[in-house]
Design a protein around this motif. Structure first.
Motif, PDB file in Angstrom:
ATOM      1  N   GLN A 192       0.829  -1.208   0.000  1.00 44.26           N
ATOM      2  CA  GLN A 192       0.000   0.000   0.000  1.00 44.26           C
ATOM      3  C   GLN A 192       0.861   1.254   0.000  1.00 44.26           C
ATOM      4  O   GLN A 192       1.837   1.348   0.738  1.00 44.26           O
ATOM      5  N   GLY A 193       0.439   2.216  -0.827  1.00 46.36           N
ATOM      6  CA  GLY A 193       1.061   3.535  -0.814  1.00 46.36           C
ATOM      7  C   GLY A 193       2.511   3.526  -1.251  1.00 46.36           C
ATOM      8  O   GLY A 193       3.015   2.574  -1.853  1.00 46.36           O
ATOM      9  N   VAL A 194       3.204   4.632  -0.951  1.00 46.40           N
ATOM     10  CA  VAL A 194       4.622   4.781  -1.275  1.00 46.40           C
ATOM     11  C   VAL A 194       5.385   5.095  -0.003  1.00 46.40           C
ATOM     12  O   VAL A 194       4.833   5.680   0.940  1.00 46.40           O
ATOM     13  N   ALA A 195       6.639   4.699   0.024  1.00 41.54           N
ATOM     14  CA  ALA A 195       7.476   4.969   1.196  1.00 41.54           C
ATOM     15  C   ALA A 195       7.896   6.434   1.204  1.00 41.54           C
ATOM     16  O   ALA A 195       8.268   6.992   0.170  1.00 41.54           O
ATOM     17  N   VAL A 196       7.833   7.044   2.366  1.00 38.30           N
ATOM     18  CA  VAL A 196       8.230   8.438   2.535  1.00 38.30           C
ATOM     19  C   VAL A 196       9.108   8.548   3.776  1.00 38.30           C
ATOM     20  O   VAL A 196       8.748   8.043   4.846  1.00 38.30           O
ATOM     21  N   VAL A 197      10.248   9.216   3.640  1.00 33.73           N
ATOM     22  CA  VAL A 197      11.152   9.467   4.764  1.00 33.73           C
ATOM     23  C   VAL A 197      11.542  10.931   4.736  1.00 33.73           C
ATOM     24  O   VAL A 197      11.992  11.445   3.703  1.00 33.73           O
ATOM     25  N   ASP A 198      11.340  11.602   5.848  1.00 33.18           N
ATOM     26  CA  ASP A 198      11.667  13.030   5.960  1.00 33.18           C
ATOM     27  C   ASP A 198      10.993  13.853   4.864  1.00 33.18           C
ATOM     28  O   ASP A 198      11.581  14.788   4.299  1.00 33.18           O
ATOM     29  N   GLY A 199       9.775  13.462   4.534  1.00 32.01           N
ATOM     30  CA  GLY A 199       8.997  14.208   3.554  1.00 32.01           C
ATOM     31  C   GLY A 199       9.384  13.962   2.117  1.00 32.01           C
ATOM     32  O   GLY A 199       8.917  14.661   1.216  1.00 32.01           O
ATOM     33  N   LYS A 200      10.228  12.942   1.859  1.00 34.50           N
ATOM     34  CA  LYS A 200      10.674  12.650   0.499  1.00 34.50           C
ATOM     35  C   LYS A 200      10.339  11.206   0.137  1.00 34.50           C
ATOM     36  O   LYS A 200      10.505  10.295   0.957  1.00 34.50           O
ATOM     37  N   ILE A 201       9.859  11.003  -1.084  1.00 34.26           N
ATOM     38  CA  ILE A 201       9.524   9.669  -1.554  1.00 34.26           C
ATOM     39  C   ILE A 201      10.785   8.817  -1.683  1.00 34.26           C
ATOM     40  O   ILE A 201      11.824   9.290  -2.154  1.00 34.26           O
ATOM     41  N   VAL A 202      10.676   7.569  -1.248  1.00 34.84           N
ATOM     42  CA  VAL A 202      11.787   6.624  -1.350  1.00 34.84           C
ATOM     43  C   VAL A 202      11.453   5.590  -2.415  1.00 34.84           C
ATOM     44  O   VAL A 202      10.492   4.831  -2.264  1.00 34.84           O
ATOM     45  N   GLU A 203      12.247   5.581  -3.493  1.00 35.71           N
ATOM     46  CA  GLU A 203      12.053   4.619  -4.556  1.00 35.71           C
ATOM     47  C   GLU A 203      13.177   3.584  -4.521  1.00 35.71           C
ATOM     48  O   GLU A 203      14.109   3.680  -3.714  1.00 35.71           O
ATOM     49  N   ASN A 204      13.106   2.619  -5.430  1.00 36.92           N
ATOM     50  CA  ASN A 204      14.085   1.542  -5.449  1.00 36.92           C
ATOM     51  C   ASN A 204      15.508   2.061  -5.627  1.00 36.92           C
ATOM     52  O   ASN A 204      16.450   1.551  -5.020  1.00 36.92           O
ATOM     53  N   LEU A 205      15.677   3.100  -6.444  1.00 36.15           N
ATOM     54  CA  LEU A 205      17.023   3.642  -6.667  1.00 36.15           C
ATOM     55  C   LEU A 205      17.604   4.233  -5.386  1.00 36.15           C
ATOM     56  O   LEU A 205      18.811   4.175  -5.154  1.00 36.15           O
ATOM     57  N   HIS A 206      16.731   4.808  -4.539  1.00 35.02           N
ATOM     58  CA  HIS A 206      17.208   5.345  -3.269  1.00 35.02           C
ATOM     59  C   HIS A 206      17.620   4.213  -2.334  1.00 35.02           C
ATOM     60  O   HIS A 206      18.585   4.341  -1.571  1.00 35.02           O
ATOM     61  N   VAL A 207      16.903   3.106  -2.409  1.00 38.07           N
ATOM     62  CA  VAL A 207      17.237   1.955  -1.573  1.00 38.07           C
ATOM     63  C   VAL A 207      18.584   1.373  -1.994  1.00 38.07           C
ATOM     64  O   VAL A 207      19.405   1.006  -1.143  1.00 38.07           O
ATOM     65  N   GLU A 208      18.844   1.305  -3.291  1.00 36.22           N
ATOM     66  CA  GLU A 208      20.135   0.806  -3.766  1.00 36.22           C
ATOM     67  C   GLU A 208      21.282   1.677  -3.252  1.00 36.22           C
ATOM     68  O   GLU A 208      22.317   1.175  -2.820  1.00 36.22           O
ATOM     69  N   THR A 209      21.081   2.993  -3.298  1.00 37.54           N
ATOM     70  CA  THR A 209      22.095   3.912  -2.778  1.00 37.54           C
ATOM     71  C   THR A 209      22.267   3.729  -1.276  1.00 37.54           C
ATOM     72  O   THR A 209      23.394   3.729  -0.760  1.00 37.54           O
ATOM     73  N   ALA A 210      21.160   3.553  -0.566  1.00 41.05           N
ATOM     74  CA  ALA A 210      21.205   3.353   0.886  1.00 41.05           C
ATOM     75  C   ALA A 210      21.964   2.071   1.227  1.00 41.05           C
ATOM     76  O   ALA A 210      22.766   2.043   2.177  1.00 41.05           O
ATOM     77  N   GLN A 211      21.731   1.024   0.463  1.00 43.13           N
ATOM     78  CA  GLN A 211      22.423  -0.244   0.709  1.00 43.13           C
ATOM     79  C   GLN A 211      23.925  -0.102   0.484  1.00 43.13           C
ATOM     80  O   GLN A 211      24.731  -0.666   1.228  1.00 43.13           O
ATOM     81  N   LYS A 212      24.311   0.659  -0.531  1.00 45.00           N
ATOM     82  CA  LYS A 212      25.730   0.898  -0.787  1.00 45.00           C
ATOM     83  C   LYS A 212      26.350   1.719   0.347  1.00 45.00           C
ATOM     84  O   LYS A 212      27.509   1.488   0.726  1.00 45.00           O
ATOM     85  N   THR A 213      25.596   2.662   0.880  1.00 47.93           N
ATOM     86  CA  THR A 213      26.089   3.471   2.001  1.00 47.93           C
ATOM     87  C   THR A 213      26.374   2.596   3.212  1.00 47.93           C
ATOM     88  O   THR A 213      27.428   2.711   3.855  1.00 47.93           O
ATOM     89  N   LEU A 214      25.444   1.694   3.538  1.00 51.97           N
ATOM     90  CA  LEU A 214      25.641   0.807   4.681  1.00 51.97           C
ATOM     91  C   LEU A 214      26.786  -0.170   4.433  1.00 51.97           C
ATOM     92  O   LEU A 214      27.568  -0.453   5.351  1.00 51.97           O
ATOM     93  N   ALA A 215      26.902  -0.661   3.211  1.00 51.52           N
ATOM     94  CA  ALA A 215      27.983  -1.590   2.887  1.00 51.52           C
ATOM     95  C   ALA A 215      29.342  -0.900   3.032  1.00 51.52           C
ATOM     96  O   ALA A 215      30.303  -1.503   3.533  1.00 51.52           O
ATOM     97  N   LYS A 216      29.418   0.364   2.624  1.00 51.78           N
ATOM     98  CA  LYS A 216      30.668   1.106   2.749  1.00 51.78           C
ATOM     99  C   LYS A 216      31.007   1.328   4.213  1.00 51.78           C
ATOM    100  O   LYS A 216      32.172   1.177   4.632  1.00 51.78           O
ATOM    101  N   ALA A 217      30.005   1.680   5.014  1.00 50.11           N
ATOM    102  CA  ALA A 217      30.230   1.886   6.443  1.00 50.11           C
ATOM    103  C   ALA A 217      30.720   0.591   7.103  1.00 50.11           C
ATOM    104  O   ALA A 217      31.615   0.610   7.961  1.00 50.11           O
ATOM    105  N   GLU A 218      30.151  -0.533   6.712  1.00 50.54           N
ATOM    106  CA  GLU A 218      30.561  -1.818   7.269  1.00 50.54           C
ATOM    107  C   GLU A 218      31.986  -2.176   6.846  1.00 50.54           C
ATOM    108  O   GLU A 218      32.777  -2.694   7.656  1.00 50.54           O
ATOM    109  N   ALA A 219      32.332  -1.882   5.605  1.00 49.93           N
ATOM    110  CA  ALA A 219      33.683  -2.175   5.125  1.00 49.93           C
ATOM    111  C   ALA A 219      34.716  -1.317   5.838  1.00 49.93           C
ATOM    112  O   ALA A 219      35.818  -1.786   6.165  1.00 49.93           O
TER     113      ALA A 219
END
Length: 284
Positions: A251-278
């Motif tokens: 249902q609906g669309v994901a929103v964080v801090d008033g901004k829509i979160v799409e799949n491309l944002h999730v891919e970037t977020a995953q890379k950010t976490l992977a870099k932090a872990e590395a």
């Protein structure tokens, strides 16, 4: 550690002829070391420096740091012997200066075999052939040689590096198209922390994976600039969580801090976490 997933925030040049510097590098908080047989070594020391470096590499102690050796070009009396020596060392890659074409990399690969190659991008011809160079099957990374490039282009130094942006952009496009590592050029005023930080931020925002350094004093600023901040890590986690919850409910669309979160944002977020872990893994 997978060479393509490890951090390359700080890449420090170390003279291959200086035993004290080679030893000190074992304790520095850098992600990668370029053991330099080229510019940092005088002609009189060229031959002896290979043996000095080979001993330091054999002695080990460099931990998780990526070990890259910059050799002299094949247009010099030392390049071929350098490549033959590096082939026998336990290192992660060999770095060729002043790469002008894929043929230059072919010549090196004939000697170094399966050892991954990095290319110094520092000539106008190299800029014009960046895509060809990046597509070479042995190439793993690119290093911007901004000092030599500035000399060839006859540009003047500007804090915004506007005269360099076309060249930097061409190499970034080529590297990203082929999934390569690419690190920015050096900042010469090594005691100017504010200037270094500004240039790091510019390079980071352009898409560089890290920056080459000429002095240990530059490491802390560079590592901080190219690492995800606590705010970026927190946002990444919240974006992934919100997207997963919305996707699960259908249902609906994901929103964080008033901004829509799409799949491309999730891919970037995953890379950010992977870099932090590395980065965290590097510190262990």
């Amino acid at each position: 550690m997978d060479p393509m997933n490890r951090p390359y925030r700080s890449v420090l040049y170390i003279p291959a002829s200086k035993e004290r510097a080679l030893d000190k590098a074992r304790g520095l908080a850098v992600d990668a070391i370029i053991f330099d047989l080229e510019d940092a070594v005088t002609p009189e020391e060229k031959d002896a420096s290979r043996a000095v470096l080979a001993k330091a590499i054999a002695d080990g102690g460099y931990g998780n740091r990526a070990r890259i050796v910059r050799i002299n070009g094949f247009d010099t009396p030392w390049g071929k012997a350098d490549a033959e020596a590096v082939r026998e060392m336990d290192v992660d890659a060999v770095l060729l200066p002043k790469v002008n074409s894929a043929a230059d990399l072919d010549a090196l690969a004939e000697i170094t075999g399966d050892l991954p190659i990095w290319a110094m991008m520092e000539t106008p011809r190299g800029m014009l052939r960046a895509a060809e160079i990046a597509a070479h099957p042995k190439l793993q990374g690119m290093v911007m040689g901004t000092n030599d490039l500035a000399k060839e282009l006859q540009t003047r130094f500007r804090p915004d590096r506007e005269p360099m942006l076309t060249a930097l952009g061409l190499c970034l496009l080529a590297a990203k198209a082929e999934g390569l590592i690419i690190v920015d050029g050096v900042f010469n005023a090594y005691l100017d922390e504010n200037g270094l930080e500004e240039e790091c931020i510019q390079g980071r925002d352009m898409g560089f994976d890290g920056k080459t350094l000429i002095h240990p004093a530059q490491v802390e600023v560079t590592n901080r600039a190219f690492a995800p901040s606590e705010e970026e890590v927190d946002l990444a986690r919240r974006q992934i969580s919100a997207y997963e919850e919305t996707h699960k409910s259908g249902q609906g669309v994901a929103v964080v801090d008033g901004k829509i979160v799409e799949n491309l944002h999730v891919e970037t977020a995953q890379k950010t976490l992977a870099k932090a872990e590395a980065i965290a893994a590097m510190a262990q």
